[in-house]
Write a protein that holds these residues in place. Structure first.
Motif, PDB file in Angstrom:
ATOM      1  N   LYS A 104       0.841  -1.200   0.000  1.00 33.68           N
ATOM      2  CA  LYS A 104       0.000   0.000   0.000  1.00 33.68           C
ATOM      3  C   LYS A 104       0.875   1.249   0.000  1.00 33.68           C
ATOM      4  O   LYS A 104       0.638   2.196  -0.744  1.00 33.68           O
ATOM      5  CB  LYS A 104      -0.927   0.016   1.206  1.00 33.68           C
ATOM      6  CG  LYS A 104      -1.791   1.269   1.291  1.00 33.68           C
ATOM      7  CD  LYS A 104      -2.434   1.390   2.647  1.00 33.68           C
ATOM      8  CE  LYS A 104      -3.139   2.712   2.812  1.00 33.68           C
ATOM      9  NZ  LYS A 104      -2.239   3.844   2.948  1.00 33.68           N
ATOM     10  N   ALA A 105       1.920   1.251   0.842  1.00 30.48           N
ATOM     11  CA  ALA A 105       2.819   2.403   0.937  1.00 30.48           C
ATOM     12  C   ALA A 105       3.534   2.667  -0.390  1.00 30.48           C
ATOM     13  O   ALA A 105       3.870   3.807  -0.704  1.00 30.48           O
ATOM     14  CB  ALA A 105       3.829   2.193   2.061  1.00 30.48           C
ATOM     15  N   GLU A 106       3.748   1.600  -1.164  1.00 28.74           N
ATOM     16  CA  GLU A 106       4.397   1.724  -2.470  1.00 28.74           C
ATOM     17  C   GLU A 106       3.405   2.043  -3.581  1.00 28.74           C
ATOM     18  O   GLU A 106       3.792   2.150  -4.746  1.00 28.74           O
ATOM     19  CB  GLU A 106       5.151   0.439  -2.795  1.00 28.74           C
ATOM     20  CG  GLU A 106       6.300   0.164  -1.840  1.00 28.74           C
ATOM     21  CD  GLU A 106       6.916  -1.201  -2.041  1.00 28.74           C
ATOM     22  OE1 GLU A 106       6.874  -1.718  -3.168  1.00 28.74           O
ATOM     23  OE2 GLU A 106       7.436  -1.755  -1.059  1.00 28.74           O
ATOM     24  N   GLY A 107       2.115   2.151  -3.245  1.00 32.42           N
ATOM     25  CA  GLY A 107       1.102   2.486  -4.236  1.00 32.42           C
ATOM     26  C   GLY A 107       0.674   1.330  -5.123  1.00 32.42           C
ATOM     27  O   GLY A 107       0.068   1.541  -6.166  1.00 32.42           O
ATOM     28  N   LEU A 108       0.951   0.102  -4.690  1.00 34.31           N
ATOM     29  CA  LEU A 108       0.616  -1.078  -5.500  1.00 34.31           C
ATOM     30  C   LEU A 108      -0.803  -1.571  -5.275  1.00 34.31           C
ATOM     31  O   LEU A 108      -1.373  -2.224  -6.146  1.00 34.31           O
ATOM     32  CB  LEU A 108       1.598  -2.215  -5.207  1.00 34.31           C
ATOM     33  CG  LEU A 108       3.056  -1.926  -5.534  1.00 34.31           C
ATOM     34  CD1 LEU A 108       3.934  -3.062  -5.057  1.00 34.31           C
ATOM     35  CD2 LEU A 108       3.234  -1.676  -7.024  1.00 34.31           C
ATOM     36  N   VAL A 109      -1.357  -1.333  -4.091  1.00 35.61           N
ATOM     37  CA  VAL A 109      -2.708  -1.792  -3.753  1.00 35.61           C
ATOM     38  C   VAL A 109      -3.447  -0.679  -3.011  1.00 35.61           C
ATOM     39  O   VAL A 109      -2.833   0.220  -2.438  1.00 35.61           O
ATOM     40  CB  VAL A 109      -2.698  -3.075  -2.882  1.00 35.61           C
ATOM     41  CG1 VAL A 109      -2.071  -4.241  -3.615  1.00 35.61           C
ATOM     42  CG2 VAL A 109      -2.012  -2.826  -1.550  1.00 35.61           C
ATOM     43  N   THR A 110      -4.768  -0.787  -3.028  1.00 34.68           N
ATOM     44  CA  THR A 110      -5.615   0.141  -2.288  1.00 34.68           C
ATOM     45  C   THR A 110      -6.291  -0.645  -1.165  1.00 34.68           C
ATOM     46  O   THR A 110      -6.860  -1.704  -1.408  1.00 34.68           O
ATOM     47  CB  THR A 110      -6.692   0.757  -3.204  1.00 34.68           C
ATOM     48  OG1 THR A 110      -6.038   1.422  -4.287  1.00 34.68           O
ATOM     49  CG2 THR A 110      -7.550   1.734  -2.449  1.00 34.68           C
ATOM     50  N   LEU A 111      -6.186  -0.121   0.044  1.00 29.97           N
ATOM     51  CA  LEU A 111      -6.799  -0.761   1.207  1.00 29.97           C
ATOM     52  C   LEU A 111      -7.573   0.290   1.982  1.00 29.97           C
ATOM     53  O   LEU A 111      -7.133   1.436   2.096  1.00 29.97           O
ATOM     54  CB  LEU A 111      -5.718  -1.371   2.103  1.00 29.97           C
ATOM     55  CG  LEU A 111      -4.943  -2.516   1.464  1.00 29.97           C
ATOM     56  CD1 LEU A 111      -3.625  -2.721   2.162  1.00 29.97           C
ATOM     57  CD2 LEU A 111      -5.776  -3.785   1.518  1.00 29.97           C
ATOM     58  N   ARG A 112      -8.718  -0.092   2.498  1.00 26.02           N
ATOM     59  CA  ARG A 112      -9.531   0.854   3.284  1.00 26.02           C
ATOM     60  C   ARG A 112      -8.770   1.344   4.497  1.00 26.02           C
ATOM     61  O   ARG A 112      -8.139   0.562   5.203  1.00 26.02           O
ATOM     62  CB  ARG A 112     -10.828   0.186   3.730  1.00 26.02           C
ATOM     63  CG  ARG A 112     -11.840   0.098   2.608  1.00 26.02           C
ATOM     64  CD  ARG A 112     -13.152  -0.443   3.061  1.00 26.02           C
ATOM     65  NE  ARG A 112     -13.741   0.345   4.148  1.00 26.02           N
ATOM     66  CZ  ARG A 112     -14.898   0.035   4.711  1.00 26.02           C
ATOM     67  NH1 ARG A 112     -15.568  -1.012   4.318  1.00 26.02           N
ATOM     68  NH2 ARG A 112     -15.375   0.784   5.687  1.00 26.02           N
ATOM     69  N   GLU A 113      -8.844   2.626   4.734  1.00 27.24           N
ATOM     70  CA  GLU A 113      -8.143   3.236   5.849  1.00 27.24           C
ATOM     71  C   GLU A 113      -9.063   3.650   6.986  1.00 27.24           C
ATOM     72  O   GLU A 113      -8.595   4.103   8.023  1.00 27.24           O
ATOM     73  CB  GLU A 113      -7.376   4.475   5.364  1.00 27.24           C
ATOM     74  CG  GLU A 113      -6.310   4.153   4.355  1.00 27.24           C
ATOM     75  CD  GLU A 113      -5.546   5.383   3.917  1.00 27.24           C
ATOM     76  OE1 GLU A 113      -5.943   6.510   4.267  1.00 27.24           O
ATOM     77  OE2 GLU A 113      -4.545   5.206   3.211  1.00 27.24           O
TER      78      GLU A 113
END
Length: 158
Positions: A104-113
């Motif tokens: 997520k930090a690398e912008g590879l996936v989207t996860l609910r925050e």
């Protein structure tokens, strides 16, 4: 009924990280139980309590093996674990959750925050680990509380 899904893949056939693989998004390569694996984030999300508060689930305390934890949870009657296994997936462990956070930090996936996500690693009879994907907070919360789950798959690399 558990879906029949891809169990292994040749390392040469892996897509780039962040691309589709086995019905989800290829997150990263990692080692588990002396095997190199590919972690795949599934698109489905659902909610539920981790398990019965006050009951320690034998076999669900691995910090690294989410699949083994999820099977132990399902055998003990956990509905959320059973739902994950029916998708041909499992609830990630603490290690696998941290790998998702890195992706997520690398912008590879989207996860609910907006909510914490359950991990399959049990802390005690009353608590299990959760991860907040806003900033990567790892904490333990009462197992009777409903949280999100984002299932994953782990493919053995050949």
């Amino acid at each position: 009924m558990t879906q029949s899904v891809l169990q292994s893949i040749a390392a040469a056939d892996l897509p780039e990280r962040g691309q589709m693989l086995a019905g989800g998004i290829f997150v990263t390569r990692y080692w588990l139980n002396d095997q190199e694996r590919a972690l795949v984030l599934m698109p489905e999300e659902f909610e539920g309590a981790w398990g019965e508060y006050g009951v320690e689930i034998k076999g669900a305390s691995s910090y690294s093996d989410g699949e083994a934890n999820t099977h132990a949870m399902a055998e003990a009657g956990s509905l959320i674990a059973t739902k994950a296994l029916e998708l041909g997936a499992f609830i990630p462990s603490c290690l696998e959750g941290q790998l998702l956070m890195a992706a997520k930090a690398e912008g590879l996936v989207t996860l609910r925050e907006d909510r914490f996500h359950w991990l399959s690693s049990q802390f005690s009879a009353n608590l299990a680990y959760c991860l907040g994907f806003e900033a990567g907070w790892l904490t333990s919360i009462g197992k009777d509380v409903e949280r999100l789950v984002r299932p994953v798959r782990s493919l053995i690399l050949q």
